[in-house]
Every structure is written in C-alpha cells, then in structure tokens.
Design a protein around this motif. Structure first.
Motif, PDB file in Angstrom:
ATOM      1  N   GLN A 124     -22.304  14.927  -9.018  1.00 26.92           N
ATOM      2  CA  GLN A 124     -21.568  16.170  -9.207  1.00 26.92           C
ATOM      3  C   GLN A 124     -22.278  17.392  -8.686  1.00 26.92           C
ATOM      4  O   GLN A 124     -23.433  17.337  -8.320  1.00 26.92           O
ATOM      5  CB  GLN A 124     -21.105  16.320 -10.635  1.00 26.92           C
ATOM      6  N   LYS A 125     -21.518  18.460  -8.692  1.00 27.21           N
ATOM      7  CA  LYS A 125     -21.709  19.659  -7.878  1.00 27.21           C
ATOM      8  C   LYS A 125     -21.502  19.199  -6.437  1.00 27.21           C
ATOM      9  O   LYS A 125     -22.238  19.541  -5.531  1.00 27.21           O
ATOM     10  CB  LYS A 125     -23.074  20.325  -8.073  1.00 27.21           C
ATOM     11  N   SER A 126     -20.469  18.355  -6.252  1.00 31.27           N
ATOM     12  CA  SER A 126     -20.241  17.679  -4.974  1.00 31.27           C
ATOM     13  C   SER A 126     -19.348  18.450  -4.015  1.00 31.27           C
ATOM     14  O   SER A 126     -19.334  18.154  -2.831  1.00 31.27           O
ATOM     15  CB  SER A 126     -19.633  16.300  -5.223  1.00 31.27           C
ATOM     16  N   TYR A 127     -18.575  19.419  -4.500  1.00 33.56           N
ATOM     17  CA  TYR A 127     -17.698  20.175  -3.615  1.00 33.56           C
ATOM     18  C   TYR A 127     -18.420  21.435  -3.164  1.00 33.56           C
ATOM     19  O   TYR A 127     -18.881  22.224  -3.967  1.00 33.56           O
ATOM     20  CB  TYR A 127     -16.396  20.568  -4.323  1.00 33.56           C
ATOM     21  N   SER A 128     -18.503  21.602  -1.857  1.00 31.33           N
ATOM     22  CA  SER A 128     -19.101  22.792  -1.283  1.00 31.33           C
ATOM     23  C   SER A 128     -18.177  23.273  -0.172  1.00 31.33           C
ATOM     24  O   SER A 128     -17.880  22.511   0.758  1.00 31.33           O
ATOM     25  CB  SER A 128     -20.490  22.492  -0.714  1.00 31.33           C
ATOM     26  N   LEU A 129     -17.717  24.479  -0.270  1.00 33.61           N
ATOM     27  CA  LEU A 129     -16.810  25.027   0.727  1.00 33.61           C
ATOM     28  C   LEU A 129     -17.408  24.926   2.135  1.00 33.61           C
ATOM     29  O   LEU A 129     -16.691  24.681   3.105  1.00 33.61           O
ATOM     30  CB  LEU A 129     -16.477  26.483   0.391  1.00 33.61           C
ATOM     31  N   VAL A 131       0.857  -1.181   0.000  1.00 30.50           N
ATOM     32  CA  VAL A 131       0.000   0.000   0.000  1.00 30.50           C
ATOM     33  C   VAL A 131       0.894   1.233   0.000  1.00 30.50           C
ATOM     34  O   VAL A 131       1.783   1.351   0.840  1.00 30.50           O
ATOM     35  CB  VAL A 131      -0.921   0.023   1.241  1.00 30.50           C
ATOM     36  N   ASP A 132       0.675   2.119  -0.953  1.00 32.27           N
ATOM     37  CA  ASP A 132       1.389   3.396  -1.023  1.00 32.27           C
ATOM     38  C   ASP A 132       0.495   4.337  -1.825  1.00 32.27           C
ATOM     39  O   ASP A 132       0.608   4.425  -3.045  1.00 32.27           O
ATOM     40  CB  ASP A 132       2.753   3.240  -1.679  1.00 32.27           C
ATOM     41  N   THR A 133      -0.421   4.997  -1.134  1.00 37.03           N
ATOM     42  CA  THR A 133      -1.404   5.818  -1.811  1.00 37.03           C
ATOM     43  C   THR A 133      -1.770   7.020  -0.948  1.00 37.03           C
ATOM     44  O   THR A 133      -1.443   7.065   0.226  1.00 37.03           O
ATOM     45  CB  THR A 133      -2.656   4.975  -2.172  1.00 37.03           C
ATOM     46  N   ALA A 134      -2.447   7.971  -1.563  1.00 34.57           N
ATOM     47  CA  ALA A 134      -2.878   9.171  -0.839  1.00 34.57           C
ATOM     48  C   ALA A 134      -4.199   9.642  -1.433  1.00 34.57           C
ATOM     49  O   ALA A 134      -4.446   9.460  -2.632  1.00 34.57           O
ATOM     50  CB  ALA A 134      -1.832  10.267  -0.958  1.00 34.57           C
ATOM     51  N   PHE A 135      -5.039  10.253  -0.588  1.00 34.02           N
ATOM     52  CA  PHE A 135      -6.334  10.738  -1.043  1.00 34.02           C
ATOM     53  C   PHE A 135      -6.715  12.029  -0.331  1.00 34.02           C
ATOM     54  O   PHE A 135      -6.508  12.170   0.866  1.00 34.02           O
ATOM     55  CB  PHE A 135      -7.443   9.714  -0.770  1.00 34.02           C
ATOM     56  N   GLY A 136      -7.305  12.919  -1.088  1.00 33.72           N
ATOM     57  CA  GLY A 136      -7.905  14.139  -0.566  1.00 33.72           C
ATOM     58  C   GLY A 136      -9.097  14.473  -1.451  1.00 33.72           C
ATOM     59  O   GLY A 136      -9.269  13.880  -2.516  1.00 33.72           O
ATOM     60  N   PHE A 137      -9.916  15.398  -1.027  1.00 30.12           N
ATOM     61  CA  PHE A 137     -11.093  15.785  -1.796  1.00 30.12           C
ATOM     62  C   PHE A 137     -11.003  17.267  -2.087  1.00 30.12           C
ATOM     63  O   PHE A 137     -10.683  18.068  -1.203  1.00 30.12           O
ATOM     64  CB  PHE A 137     -12.369  15.477  -1.010  1.00 30.12           C
ATOM     65  N   THR A 138     -11.280  17.640  -3.335  1.00 28.25           N
ATOM     66  CA  THR A 138     -11.155  19.034  -3.733  1.00 28.25           C
ATOM     67  C   THR A 138     -12.078  19.345  -4.903  1.00 28.25           C
ATOM     68  O   THR A 138     -12.675  18.448  -5.496  1.00 28.25           O
ATOM     69  CB  THR A 138      -9.682  19.357  -4.105  1.00 28.25           C
ATOM     70  N   ALA A 139     -12.164  20.615  -5.215  1.00 30.94           N
ATOM     71  CA  ALA A 139     -12.919  21.043  -6.389  1.00 30.94           C
ATOM     72  C   ALA A 139     -12.147  20.622  -7.640  1.00 30.94           C
ATOM     73  O   ALA A 139     -10.915  20.643  -7.662  1.00 30.94           O
ATOM     74  CB  ALA A 139     -13.107  22.559  -6.374  1.00 30.94           C
ATOM     75  N   VAL A 140     -12.873  20.245  -8.692  1.00 31.43           N
ATOM     76  CA  VAL A 140     -12.229  19.883  -9.953  1.00 31.43           C
ATOM     77  C   VAL A 140     -11.493  21.093 -10.518  1.00 31.43           C
ATOM     78  O   VAL A 140     -10.339  20.998 -10.934  1.00 31.43           O
ATOM     79  CB  VAL A 140     -13.262  19.327 -10.961  1.00 31.43           C
ATOM     80  N   ASN A 141     -12.150  22.229 -10.529  1.00 28.90           N
ATOM     81  CA  ASN A 141     -11.538  23.483 -10.971  1.00 28.90           C
ATOM     82  C   ASN A 141     -11.632  24.483  -9.835  1.00 28.90           C
ATOM     83  O   ASN A 141     -12.726  24.862  -9.433  1.00 28.90           O
ATOM     84  CB  ASN A 141     -12.260  24.042 -12.209  1.00 28.90           C
ATOM     85  N   VAL A 142     -10.480  24.872  -9.334  1.00 30.87           N
ATOM     86  CA  VAL A 142     -10.463  25.840  -8.246  1.00 30.87           C
ATOM     87  C   VAL A 142     -10.639  27.226  -8.866  1.00 30.87           C
ATOM     88  O   VAL A 142      -9.809  27.683  -9.638  1.00 30.87           O
ATOM     89  CB  VAL A 142      -9.158  25.739  -7.444  1.00 30.87           C
ATOM     90  N   SER A 143     -11.769  27.825  -8.542  1.00 28.93           N
ATOM     91  CA  SER A 143     -12.109  29.128  -9.110  1.00 28.93           C
ATOM     92  C   SER A 143     -12.932  29.899  -8.079  1.00 28.93           C
ATOM     93  O   SER A 143     -13.348  29.336  -7.072  1.00 28.93           O
ATOM     94  CB  SER A 143     -12.931  28.936 -10.389  1.00 28.93           C
ATOM     95  N   PRO A 144     -13.201  31.162  -8.349  1.00 29.27           N
ATOM     96  CA  PRO A 144     -14.049  31.920  -7.418  1.00 29.27           C
ATOM     97  C   PRO A 144     -15.437  31.295  -7.239  1.00 29.27           C
ATOM     98  O   PRO A 144     -16.112  31.574  -6.251  1.00 29.27           O
ATOM     99  CB  PRO A 144     -14.149  33.300  -8.065  1.00 29.27           C
ATOM    100  N   GLY A 145     -15.834  30.415  -8.143  1.00 26.39           N
ATOM    101  CA  GLY A 145     -17.132  29.751  -8.030  1.00 26.39           C
ATOM    102  C   GLY A 145     -17.307  28.995  -6.727  1.00 26.39           C
ATOM    103  O   GLY A 145     -18.431  28.854  -6.231  1.00 26.39           O
ATOM    104  N   ILE A 146     -16.211  28.511  -6.126  1.00 24.28           N
ATOM    105  CA  ILE A 146     -16.339  27.760  -4.863  1.00 24.28           C
ATOM    106  C   ILE A 146     -16.818  28.652  -3.724  1.00 24.28           C
ATOM    107  O   ILE A 146     -17.326  28.154  -2.728  1.00 24.28           O
ATOM    108  CB  ILE A 146     -15.027  27.038  -4.480  1.00 24.28           C
ATOM    109  N   LEU A 147     -16.684  29.961  -3.887  1.00 21.78           N
ATOM    110  CA  LEU A 147     -17.146  30.889  -2.846  1.00 21.78           C
ATOM    111  C   LEU A 147     -18.654  31.115  -2.897  1.00 21.78           C
ATOM    112  O   LEU A 147     -19.234  31.617  -1.939  1.00 21.78           O
ATOM    113  CB  LEU A 147     -16.429  32.234  -2.984  1.00 21.78           C
ATOM    114  N   PHE A 148     -19.287  30.758  -4.015  1.00 17.57           N
ATOM    115  CA  PHE A 148     -20.699  31.086  -4.221  1.00 17.57           C
ATOM    116  C   PHE A 148     -21.644  29.897  -4.207  1.00 17.57           C
ATOM    117  O   PHE A 148     -22.845  30.081  -4.271  1.00 17.57           O
ATOM    118  CB  PHE A 148     -20.855  31.854  -5.539  1.00 17.57           C
TER     119      PHE A 148
END
Length: 174
Positions: free
Chosen positions: A124-129, A61-78
């Motif tokens: 989708q539309k799964s990332y919400s700040l 086992v040698d892996t890593a995982f995190g969750f993030t927006a596909v495209n980091v943009s000002p849209g994550i603020l809204f």
C-alpha cells in the motif's frame, strides 16, 4: 450385397464419421480485450480494459480491470496513497471511450491476469499520480500483449492521449 454397393456404404459411413468428428471439435476459443479511457471527472479509473470471450477450456470471460486510488482526494496531488485494482461498473464502461480491441489466446489471457494480480498485490501507498496510476497499469497490460508503448511518453496522466499514442505506435489496431 453387391461389392460396389458395400463400397459406397463404407464411404458414406466414413464421411458421416468425419462429419461428426469435425462437429465435435471445439471452435478455437479466444478472448477480446478492449482498452478504454474515461474523460476526467469524479469517477476513476480513467484507463482500463474489458475482457470478453471464452478460454479454450470453455470458461466464459466477462471482466474489466483498472487501477485507481482507494479514496480519490486531494492527497493524490501530494504523494502516494492507497491504490487498488477496480472493476468499473457497466454504466461507467458504457460512458467511456473504447479505443482498440485485440484478440488474445489463453496464454496471453493468463499473462494479462498475472499483471492484474501483480498490481492487486503491490504494497500500500501504491497509487501515485506520477509513478503508478491507471495509465501505468494499462501500459503493463498492453506490453504483456506484445504491443508497442512509449516509455518516454508525456501522456502518463492523460489516458485518452496515451491510448491514441499506442494506436499510432501499433497502426494495425482498431
């Protein structure tokens, strides 16, 4: 052959068989999971984990995982935007802050992978700040490992502070 000598040979043979049997027993496998935060900047995710080790069946086992927006943009603020589970690069991991490591058995590793799978398959539309960010993902992972978290935390947008809070809630962590 004298009976005493034959008895010694039998004992020596038995000792050799026990020694060989103990050498053939696989060492107890385990996976180490280290939880990280990354100070804010242009790169994401800001909270993630790295898993390394070996499962009982010998899989490395040698892996890593995190969750993030596909495209980091000002849209994550809204509002909600497309999100995904992402494996941070080795250089990103190296420049991040490790907070604590836990050693887990195969059952817990499978449960941890189930959390990853669940988050990979969120519609989708799964990332919400505010409702579904990297800290929420890490919270799910940490809870799977039977560690305490604070569901009323003020640190949902503060990965480093969240990790430090988890360490305070679980003082045996290092």
């Amino acid at each position: 052959m004298k009976p005493a000598f034959a008895h010694l040979l039998r004992i020596a043979g038995l000792a050799a068989m026990l020694l060989l049997a103990s050498l053939s027993v696989t060492a107890r496998a385990e996976v180490s999971v280290t939880f990280y935060s990354h100070d804010f900047g242009k790169n994401f995710p800001h909270a993630f984990f790295v898993a390394k080790g070996e499962t009982a069946d010998g899989r490395q086992v040698d892996t890593a995982f995190g969750f993030t927006a596909v495209n980091v943009s000002p849209g994550i603020l809204f509002g909600s935007v497309d999100g995904h589970v992402k494996a941070p690069s080795a250089s990103y991991i190296a420049s991040s802050n490790p907070h604590f490591t836990v050693r887990i058995k195969d059952r817990q590793y499978r449960e941890l992978l189930a959390v990853v799978d669940k988050w990979q398959n969120i519609p989708q539309k799964s990332y919400s700040l505010n409702k579904r960010n990297c800290v929420h993902f890490i919270n799910d992972a940490i809870k799977t490992l039977d560690l305490k978290t604070n569901l009323k935390t003020a640190n949902w947008k503060k990965p480093r502070s969240f990790m430090e809070e988890v360490m305070r809630l679980n003082p045996f962590l290092k």
